[in-house]
Motif scaffolding. Structure first.
Motif, PDB file in Angstrom:
ATOM      1  N   LEU A   1       0.823  -1.211   0.000  1.00 33.54           N
ATOM      2  CA  LEU A   1       0.000   0.000   0.000  1.00 33.54           C
ATOM      3  C   LEU A   1       0.857   1.261   0.000  1.00 33.54           C
ATOM      4  N   LEU A   2       1.954   1.240   0.753  1.00 33.85           N
ATOM      5  CA  LEU A   2       2.850   2.391   0.774  1.00 33.85           C
ATOM      6  C   LEU A   2       3.509   2.601  -0.582  1.00 33.85           C
ATOM      7  N   ASP A   3       3.876   1.522  -1.245  1.00 35.23           N
ATOM      8  CA  ASP A   3       4.511   1.635  -2.549  1.00 35.23           C
ATOM      9  C   ASP A   3       3.534   2.191  -3.588  1.00 35.23           C
ATOM     10  N   GLN A   4       2.263   1.841  -3.473  1.00 39.35           N
ATOM     11  CA  GLN A   4       1.264   2.372  -4.401  1.00 39.35           C
ATOM     12  C   GLN A   4       1.106   3.880  -4.267  1.00 39.35           C
ATOM     13  N   GLU A   5       1.327   4.410  -3.081  1.00 41.58           N
ATOM     14  CA  GLU A   5       1.186   5.851  -2.841  1.00 41.58           C
ATOM     15  C   GLU A   5       2.516   6.595  -2.926  1.00 41.58           C
ATOM     16  N   ASP A   6       3.563   5.936  -3.461  1.00 44.32           N
ATOM     17  CA  ASP A   6       4.887   6.550  -3.585  1.00 44.32           C
ATOM     18  C   ASP A   6       5.409   7.008  -2.234  1.00 44.32           C
ATOM     19  N   LEU A   7       5.243   6.167  -1.237  1.00 44.45           N
ATOM     20  CA  LEU A   7       5.788   6.400   0.099  1.00 44.45           C
ATOM     21  C   LEU A   7       6.901   5.383   0.321  1.00 44.45           C
ATOM     22  N   MET A   8       8.124   5.878   0.444  1.00 43.68           N
ATOM     23  CA  MET A   8       9.295   5.020   0.558  1.00 43.68           C
ATOM     24  C   MET A   8       9.561   4.669   2.021  1.00 43.68           C
ATOM     25  N   ILE A   9       9.739   3.393   2.310  1.00 44.24           N
ATOM     26  CA  ILE A   9      10.003   2.937   3.673  1.00 44.24           C
ATOM     27  C   ILE A   9      11.414   3.341   4.075  1.00 44.24           C
ATOM     28  N   ARG A  10      11.529   3.957   5.242  1.00 41.08           N
ATOM     29  CA  ARG A  10      12.806   4.415   5.753  1.00 41.08           C
ATOM     30  C   ARG A  10      13.304   3.593   6.941  1.00 41.08           C
ATOM     31  N   GLU A  11      12.406   3.188   7.798  1.00 45.58           N
ATOM     32  CA  GLU A  11      12.812   2.506   9.026  1.00 45.58           C
ATOM     33  C   GLU A  11      11.605   1.771   9.590  1.00 45.58           C
ATOM     34  N   GLY A  12      11.856   0.745  10.394  1.00 42.55           N
ATOM     35  CA  GLY A  12      10.754   0.016  10.995  1.00 42.55           C
ATOM     36  C   GLY A  12      11.260  -0.967  12.035  1.00 42.55           C
ATOM     37  N   ARG A  13      10.325  -1.450  12.858  1.00 44.62           N
ATOM     38  CA  ARG A  13      10.674  -2.438  13.866  1.00 44.62           C
ATOM     39  C   ARG A  13       9.410  -3.064  14.423  1.00 44.62           C
ATOM     40  N   TYR A  14       9.571  -4.288  14.949  1.00 44.09           N
ATOM     41  CA  TYR A  14       8.528  -4.941  15.728  1.00 44.09           C
ATOM     42  C   TYR A  14       8.702  -4.561  17.198  1.00 44.09           C
ATOM     43  N   PHE A  15       7.613  -4.650  17.981  1.00 42.71           N
ATOM     44  CA  PHE A  15       7.729  -4.364  19.410  1.00 42.71           C
ATOM     45  C   PHE A  15       6.562  -4.993  20.161  1.00 42.71           C
ATOM     46  N   GLN A  16       6.739  -5.127  21.455  1.00 44.52           N
ATOM     47  CA  GLN A  16       5.764  -5.618  22.433  1.00 44.52           C
ATOM     48  C   GLN A  16       5.446  -7.104  22.215  1.00 44.52           C
TER      49      GLN A  16
ATOM     50  N   ASP B   1       8.999  12.334  -4.139  1.00 40.73           N
ATOM     51  CA  ASP B   1       8.627  13.249  -5.213  1.00 40.73           C
ATOM     52  C   ASP B   1       9.671  13.160  -6.317  1.00 40.73           C
ATOM     53  N   ALA B   2       9.202  12.946  -7.541  1.00 47.55           N
ATOM     54  CA  ALA B   2      10.135  12.752  -8.655  1.00 47.55           C
ATOM     55  C   ALA B   2      10.929  14.012  -8.965  1.00 47.55           C
ATOM     56  N   GLU B   3      10.347  15.195  -8.721  1.00 47.83           N
ATOM     57  CA  GLU B   3      11.020  16.436  -9.098  1.00 47.83           C
ATOM     58  C   GLU B   3      12.016  16.923  -8.051  1.00 47.83           C
ATOM     59  N   GLN B   4      12.063  16.271  -6.883  1.00 50.32           N
ATOM     60  CA  GLN B   4      12.958  16.707  -5.821  1.00 50.32           C
ATOM     61  C   GLN B   4      13.763  15.530  -5.311  1.00 50.32           C
ATOM     62  N   PRO B   5      15.026  15.731  -4.922  1.00 48.33           N
ATOM     63  CA  PRO B   5      15.814  14.639  -4.353  1.00 48.33           C
ATOM     64  C   PRO B   5      15.280  14.266  -2.985  1.00 48.33           C
ATOM     65  N   LEU B   6      15.373  12.970  -2.674  1.00 48.82           N
ATOM     66  CA  LEU B   6      14.879  12.458  -1.405  1.00 48.82           C
ATOM     67  C   LEU B   6      16.020  12.461  -0.402  1.00 48.82           C
ATOM     68  N   VAL B   7      15.982  13.383   0.530  1.00 47.87           N
ATOM     69  CA  VAL B   7      17.073  13.539   1.481  1.00 47.87           C
ATOM     70  C   VAL B   7      16.937  12.547   2.623  1.00 47.87           C
ATOM     71  N   GLY B   8      15.753  12.391   3.153  1.00 39.36           N
ATOM     72  CA  GLY B   8      15.524  11.407   4.204  1.00 39.36           C
ATOM     73  C   GLY B   8      15.866  11.921   5.575  1.00 39.36           C
ATOM     74  N   LEU B   9      16.301  10.992   6.453  1.00 40.09           N
ATOM     75  CA  LEU B   9      16.539  11.323   7.845  1.00 40.09           C
ATOM     76  C   LEU B   9      17.767  12.193   8.046  1.00 40.09           C
ATOM     77  N   VAL B  10      18.622  12.358   7.025  1.00 41.51           N
ATOM     78  CA  VAL B  10      19.834  13.159   7.192  1.00 41.51           C
ATOM     79  C   VAL B  10      19.566  14.625   6.921  1.00 41.51           C
ATOM     80  N   GLU B  11      18.349  14.991   6.560  1.00 42.38           N
ATOM     81  CA  GLU B  11      18.054  16.379   6.216  1.00 42.38           C
ATOM     82  C   GLU B  11      18.295  17.338   7.377  1.00 42.38           C
TER      83      GLU B  11
END
Length: 257
Positions: free
Chosen positions: A170-185, A221-231
């Motif tokens: 679902l995230l890939d369909q909306e052009d949302l790139m996964i940056r980080e994740g974890r399981y918990f509890q 966004d295709a027109e802008q570079p994806l900086v991510g968590l280092v921004e």
């Protein structure tokens, strides 16, 4: 009109009671211990939280504008800016928020793709969405199937939990790139705090057996570079460089005078 509101209030009351119980409180406490570290790295200026439960009595980042989308439940907390609305049709303009938090929201809606599409719409370029949801392969997922099989009307979670693979698609369909994740509890329902050792054992040997997961994705966004968590770090280095150059330029002007 009164009748539909009454029908809607019944699942809301069930959900509120579940989160105020022992299992719900342990899950929220565990989630609240991880999220502040991610907020420190992102440093958002505007945050939107879609629905409840509340992870904290007040937002952890006092400098950020924190908006809570209230979907009809009673919330007397005045530390959040509250507005009434629907998560599938957010009442906000486009590109309004730096971060959208979805705390256990996608498993209770009929169209998770519509919610994520709305989240992308209200996100600013390179904005982030943080999803917290139940893991179907955990003990809570098995407990949900048992309650549904027994037709237990007091159980609030009727819809199947959204798996991590489904969320990724679902995230890939909306052009949302996964940056980080974890399981918990990993604590089993009913054992309470006496089983906290399961957190260490499960995180090391059986991460997929956790009761919940959190996933951070970024708007692409295709027109802008994806900086991510280092921004944030990049912006800090740039400000320090400009400040270091300013005194030298001032001295040159004084010498010329």
């Amino acid at each position: 009109m009164p009748r539909p509101r009454g029908r809607r209030s019944i699942p809301l009351r069930r959900t509120t009671l579940w989160w105020s119980g022992r299992t719900g409180r342990l899950l929220l406490e565990r989630a609240a211990s991880f999220v502040p570290a991610w907020l420190e790295k992102l440093r958002p200026e505007t945050v939107l939280q879609v629905g409840q439960p509340l992870l904290w009595s007040k937002p952890p980042e006092s400098k950020a504008i924190w908006v809570l989308l209230n979907e009809g439940s009673v919330c007397v907390n005045t530390a959040y800016l509250q507005t009434l609305g629907n998560c599938e049709n957010l009442p906000f303009a486009a590109m309004r928020f730096d971060l959208v938090i979805l705390p256990f929201c996608l498993s209770r809606v009929s169209d998770p793709a519509a919610v994520l599409a709305e989240c992308r719409r209200v996100l600013r370029p390179e904005g982030h969405v943080l999803v917290l949801d139940f893991n179907p392969s955990g003990s809570l997922g098995m407990l949900r199937r048992w309650h549904v099989w027994r037709r237990d009307r007091s159980w609030p979670w009727r819809r199947p939990f959204l798996s991590l693979g489904q969320l990724r698609r679902l995230l890939d369909q909306e052009d949302l790139m996964i940056r980080e994740g974890r399981y918990f509890q990993y604590t089993l329902p009913g054992l309470g705090r006496n089983a906290q050792w399961l957190e260490l054992v499960g995180d090391r040997w059986w991460p997929a057996g956790a009761n919940a997961y959190m996933l951070l994705a970024q708007r692409r966004d295709a027109e802008q570079p994806l900086v991510g968590l280092v921004e944030p770090a990049f912006r800090q280095r740039r400000r320090r460089k400009l400040r270091a150059q300013a005194p030298a330029a001032q001295r040159l002007r004084d010498d010329d005078a």
